[in-house]
Design a protein around this motif. Structure first.
Motif, PDB file in Angstrom:
ATOM      1  N   GLN A 154      25.053  39.109 -87.877  1.00  0.00           N
ATOM      2  CA  GLN A 154      25.271  37.761 -87.365  1.00  0.00           C
ATOM      3  C   GLN A 154      25.125  37.699 -85.847  1.00  0.00           C
ATOM      4  N   VAL A 155      25.659  38.702 -85.149  1.00  0.00           N
ATOM      5  CA  VAL A 155      25.491  38.744 -83.693  1.00  0.00           C
ATOM      6  C   VAL A 155      24.016  38.867 -83.342  1.00  0.00           C
ATOM      7  N   ALA A 156      23.287  39.669 -84.113  1.00  0.00           N
ATOM      8  CA  ALA A 156      21.858  39.850 -83.855  1.00  0.00           C
ATOM      9  C   ALA A 156      21.103  38.533 -83.997  1.00  0.00           C
ATOM     10  N   LYS A 157      21.476  37.713 -84.984  1.00  0.00           N
ATOM     11  CA  LYS A 157      20.825  36.412 -85.144  1.00  0.00           C
ATOM     12  C   LYS A 157      21.070  35.527 -83.928  1.00  0.00           C
ATOM     13  N   ALA A 158      22.307  35.556 -83.413  1.00  0.00           N
ATOM     14  CA  ALA A 158      22.631  34.754 -82.231  1.00  0.00           C
ATOM     15  C   ALA A 158      21.836  35.231 -81.022  1.00  0.00           C
ATOM     16  N   LEU A 159      21.762  36.547 -80.811  1.00  0.00           N
ATOM     17  CA  LEU A 159      21.035  37.075 -79.659  1.00  0.00           C
ATOM     18  C   LEU A 159      19.535  36.831 -79.787  1.00  0.00           C
ATOM     19  N   THR A 160      19.013  36.931 -80.994  1.00  0.00           N
ATOM     20  CA  THR A 160      17.587  36.659 -81.197  1.00  0.00           C
ATOM     21  C   THR A 160      17.259  35.237 -80.762  1.00  0.00           C
ATOM     22  N   ALA A 161      18.101  34.287 -81.157  1.00  0.00           N
ATOM     23  CA  ALA A 161      17.879  32.888 -80.768  1.00  0.00           C
ATOM     24  C   ALA A 161      18.034  32.710 -79.261  1.00  0.00           C
ATOM     25  N   ALA A 162      19.043  33.362 -78.671  1.00  0.00           N
ATOM     26  CA  ALA A 162      19.279  33.231 -77.226  1.00  0.00           C
ATOM     27  C   ALA A 162      18.109  33.812 -76.431  1.00  0.00           C
ATOM     28  N   HIS A 163      17.681  35.013 -76.803  1.00  0.00           N
ATOM     29  CA  HIS A 163      16.596  35.659 -76.056  1.00  0.00           C
ATOM     30  C   HIS A 163      15.292  34.881 -76.201  1.00  0.00           C
ATOM     31  N   ALA A 164      15.043  34.331 -77.375  1.00  0.00           N
ATOM     32  CA  ALA A 164      13.837  33.521 -77.562  1.00  0.00           C
ATOM     33  C   ALA A 164      13.878  32.261 -76.705  1.00  0.00           C
ATOM     34  N   ALA A 165      15.089  31.773 -76.414  1.00  0.00           N
ATOM     35  CA  ALA A 165      15.248  30.580 -75.573  1.00  0.00           C
ATOM     36  C   ALA A 165      15.315  30.927 -74.089  1.00  0.00           C
ATOM     37  N   GLY A 166      15.135  32.209 -73.751  1.00  0.00           N
ATOM     38  CA  GLY A 166      15.158  32.611 -72.354  1.00  0.00           C
ATOM     39  C   GLY A 166      16.549  32.759 -71.781  1.00  0.00           C
ATOM     40  N   VAL A 167      17.535  33.084 -72.626  1.00  0.00           N
ATOM     41  CA  VAL A 167      18.927  33.219 -72.182  1.00  0.00           C
ATOM     42  C   VAL A 167      19.381  34.665 -72.361  1.00  0.00           C
ATOM     43  N   ILE A 168      19.847  35.293 -71.273  1.00  0.00           N
ATOM     44  CA  ILE A 168      20.449  36.624 -71.320  1.00  0.00           C
ATOM     45  C   ILE A 168      21.956  36.436 -71.155  1.00  0.00           C
ATOM     46  N   HIS A 169      22.757  36.896 -72.110  1.00  0.00           N
ATOM     47  CA  HIS A 169      24.192  36.607 -72.113  1.00  0.00           C
ATOM     48  C   HIS A 169      24.919  37.297 -70.963  1.00  0.00           C
ATOM     49  N   ARG A 170      24.723  38.576 -70.770  1.00  0.00           N
ATOM     50  CA  ARG A 170      25.283  39.402 -69.695  1.00  0.00           C
ATOM     51  C   ARG A 170      26.774  39.720 -69.834  1.00  0.00           C
ATOM     52  N   ASP A 171      27.443  39.231 -70.853  1.00  0.00           N
ATOM     53  CA  ASP A 171      28.863  39.570 -70.972  1.00  0.00           C
ATOM     54  C   ASP A 171      29.263  39.749 -72.437  1.00  0.00           C
ATOM     55  N   LEU A 172      28.426  40.439 -73.194  1.00  0.00           N
ATOM     56  CA  LEU A 172      28.769  40.722 -74.592  1.00  0.00           C
ATOM     57  C   LEU A 172      29.874  41.761 -74.646  1.00  0.00           C
ATOM     58  N   LYS A 173      30.925  41.449 -75.354  1.00  0.00           N
ATOM     59  CA  LYS A 173      32.055  42.353 -75.544  1.00  0.00           C
ATOM     60  C   LYS A 173      32.867  41.820 -76.711  1.00  0.00           C
ATOM     61  N   PRO A 174      33.745  42.631 -77.297  1.00  0.00           N
ATOM     62  CA  PRO A 174      34.502  42.157 -78.470  1.00  0.00           C
ATOM     63  C   PRO A 174      35.278  40.876 -78.217  1.00  0.00           C
ATOM     64  N   ALA A 175      35.781  40.690 -76.990  1.00  0.00           N
ATOM     65  CA  ALA A 175      36.555  39.478 -76.695  1.00  0.00           C
ATOM     66  C   ALA A 175      35.698  38.223 -76.729  1.00  0.00           C
ATOM     67  N   ASN A 176      34.381  38.366 -76.613  1.00  0.00           N
ATOM     68  CA  ASN A 176      33.482  37.211 -76.657  1.00  0.00           C
ATOM     69  C   ASN A 176      32.745  37.078 -77.978  1.00  0.00           C
TER      70      ASN A 176
END
Length: 666
Positions: free
Chosen positions: A116-138
């Protein structure tokens, strides 16, 4: 005195999270009468232009990403001097809280979370968004409609691709150090999606081991470009094995190019690792009962089955503990549950079990055997009901019956998933022909048929493949196919195959040529309209090169049956000619041979282009360009024309209609 609503509509009720950057409130949206999560910038940061810009950046980042595994933003604004952000309200807990309770998770339990996290990141990266703060609390495990769903939170530090180059001397150290990639620790702003993949690797390592992959004193070494020793996960949890060590050696490689290329690849590799490492296991049975001697009784009664690895038992004293056990053991097959228990009784547990494990079957075992209890239990999904004191032969028979049902149900589910997957790759019209082919002697069938073949090729897509990230290039290509394919299939076309950045479709039956041209004209019109709305950077701006040819085709199954590899396709000069026509067509051109063009002259507007030499030795071919469909309708004398109603000109404009913890601070 009632506090003034924020933004004229959001009434603060109570704080539900907070940190250095801001506070999150449970709030009531007066206009829509729903509760939301209201994020306010910390008062001591309101005067900081950088903090205000970062707050607005979070709203823009989330608004770009359309994915059910990313927290959704409802509204953004400024109330006086106070920026605010309105998000969906989530019920559940973040993975940091889950780890505090559980220390670590089983690999089988981690797989669905990671996917599920991978699906979210795939969509974000395709939209040109780098999260930069992935951690369990987020990463929030939300309970939505009876299911547990991961939501990626807090895009407050996200980088957005604005289409401008980042100055080489621009640096910003932002993030959570133990999860930051080496390049992020160096303050680089020109980060690639692989920086997020490093962070995801650290999160995954923690979920599996409860520890960090590198000691704290190794961070400076990584930041300065040195090599730090990764603690092999198998040295922390031996059952993870050497294959898992190799997986993390790649996931947490200091050099970005040595890591996985995408979140999807990382998640798929881990899923394959878990599946391949699964031994043939005993059936797992969860016993939920507050009687202190129940565990001993079950182990004695089923001693032989346990010794022979037929059954494996786990135990819980009440429904609340049982839900936690199911989260820890997602491979549980059957639950034996009492009714009368402290904290959470059996009937309440029955109503909740589907949220955690929708496939598990529950057998109620209780001395309270009145019809009311039995009816309530069965209505809430119990598979069977046994009465205490137990007849263990009856219990043994019931377990065997239930386990057989679970096995069959899982087999059917796998078949359904496989069929659904295959339907994405195989057109429904192929299935009937393939069935007749494999039922024939030796599976060899062939026939000559009349039909039209269309090749729709993306214009100048090769440079995109070389220059863009793989996920972005594939998403751009598929965005075009999502428009083209429905136009082909809605007019009776069968998608034969995708060849690189082109799609080949076959039209058979009455009016096949007219239907094929209608489909291609409509697809071109749709792409043009979407490119106009999206501008030069739109994924639809490439345009298409289309070639069609019509005539006799050889249709049949080809391949190596002995190796289990067959394909159902069409062959012949018509296929080769259509492919060649697409290769010589310009942007948004539809080319046909002169013979085909003259047959269409009464119904479609065509332009003679002159003669072109076919690749290799052969006769020069006079070509026609199909410009559009004429207004007057269809000439009944043309048996190859479409039997559909007259369509508007392809040059006409296209009109298109156009519970309670949400987020945590970094």
């Amino acid at each position: 005195m009632t506090e003034r609503p924020i933004g004229g509509r959001y009434i603060k009720e109570r704080t539900i999270a907070g940190g250095g950057m801001g506070t999150i409130w449970l709030a009531l949206d007066e206009q829509l009468q729903r509760r939301v999560a209201l994020k306010l910038l910390a008062s001591h940061r309101v005067s900081s232009p950088a903090a205000r810009q970062r707050f607005a950046q979070e709203a823009k980042a989330v608004a770009r990403v359309h994915n059910p595994h990313v927290v959704q933003i409802h509204d953004y604004g400024i109330d006086g001097d106070m920026p605010y952000l309105v998000m969906e309200l989530l019920e559940g807990e973040d993975l940091e809280a889950l780890l505090e309770r559980r220390q670590r998770l089983a690999p089988a339990a981690v797989v669905p979370l990671l996917n599920q996290v991978a699906k979210a990141l795939t969509a974000a990266h395709a939209a040109g968004v780098i999260h930069r703060d992935l951690k369990p609390a987020n990463l929030f495990l939300a309970r939505i409609d009876g299911e547990e769903v991961i939501k990626v939170l807090d895009f407050g530090l996200a980088l957005l691709d604005t289409g401008t180059d980042t100055p080489p001397d621009t640096h910003e150290l932002a993030g959570t150090p133990r999860y930051m990639s080496p390049e992020q620790m160096r303050g680089q702003l020109a980060l690639s999606p692989r920086s997020d993949l490093w962070s995801l690797g650290v999160v995954l390592y923690r979920l599996l081991t409860g520890q960090f992959p590198f000691p704290a004193d190794a961070l400076d070494t990584l930041r300065t470009g040195g090599s730090a020793s990764l603690t092999p996960p198998s040295s922390v949890v031996p059952e993870l094995g050497a294959e898992t060590d190799a997986f993390f050696a790649r996931a947490l490689a200091a050099e970005p190019s040595n890591r996985f290329t995408s979140a999807r690849e990382l998640a798929s590799a881990f899923s394959a690792l878990v599946i391949s490492g699964k031994p043939t296991r005993p059936a797992k049975i969860l016993v939920v009962d507050d009687e202190p001697d129940m565990a001993l009784v079950m182990q004695q009664r089923f001693r032989k089955q346990i010794q022979d690895s037929i059954y494996s038992f786990i135990f819980a004293a009440n429904g609340e503990e049982a839900l936690e056990k199911l989260r820890q053991h997602p491979d549980t097959d059957v639950v034996l549950s009492d009714l009368n228990m402290p904290k959470m009784d059996g009937l309440t547990f029955l109503g909740r079990v589907g949220e955690v494990h929708p496939l598990v079957k529950v057998i109620i075992v209780s001395a309270y055997s009145d019809m009311s209890n039995i009816r309530t239990a069965m209505n809430r999904g119990a598979f069977d009901f046994l009465v205490k004191p137990l007849n263990f032969q009856d219990l043994k028979t019931t377990l065997e019956k239930t386990l057989k049902h679970v096995s069959e149900m899982r087999r059917m589910l796998r078949s359904t998933e496989e069929n659904d997957l295959l339907r994405m790759f195989v057109h429904g019209g192929v299935v009937e022909r393939v069935l007749s082919a494999v039922r024939a002697p030796l599976g060899v069938t062939g026939e000559r048929v009349e039909g039209t073949v269309a090749f729709v090729d993306m214009k100048d897509f090769a440079p995109i493949i070389r220059s863009e990230q793989p996920e972005a290039a594939i998403q751009r290509l598929n965005a075009n196919f999502e428009v083209i394919v429905p136009e082909l299939t809605s007019r009776g076309g069968m998608v034969d195959k995708f060849i690189g950045d082109a799609v080949m479709a076959v039209f058979r039956g009455p009016g096949h040529l007219g239907r094929a041209l209608d489909a291609c004209l409509s697809a071109r019109q749709q792409l043009r309209a979407m490119a106009f709305r999206g501008g030069d950077k739109s994924p639809y701006a490439h345009g298409v090169c289309i070639g069609l040819d019509s005539g006799e085709l050889l249709s049949g199954s080809i391949g190596a049956r002995a190796l289990g590899r067959l394909d159902y396709t069409v062959l012949g000069d018509v296929v080769n000619t259509a492919a060649w026509l697409a290769s010589v067509a310009g942007k948004d051109q539809i080319l046909v041979r002169e013979e085909v063009g003259t047959r269409l002259d009464a119904n479609f507007e065509c332009l003679a282009l002159g003669v072109r030499q076919v690749t290799g030795p052969g006769t020069p071919v006079p070509l026609y360009e199909v410009v559009g469909r004429r207004e007057q309708g269809i000439n009944p004398a043309d048996s190859t024309a479409s039997a559909a109603e007259p369509r508007p000109s392809v040059d006409a404009p296209l009109m298109a209609a156009s519970g309670a913890a949400p987020n945590k601070e970094a």
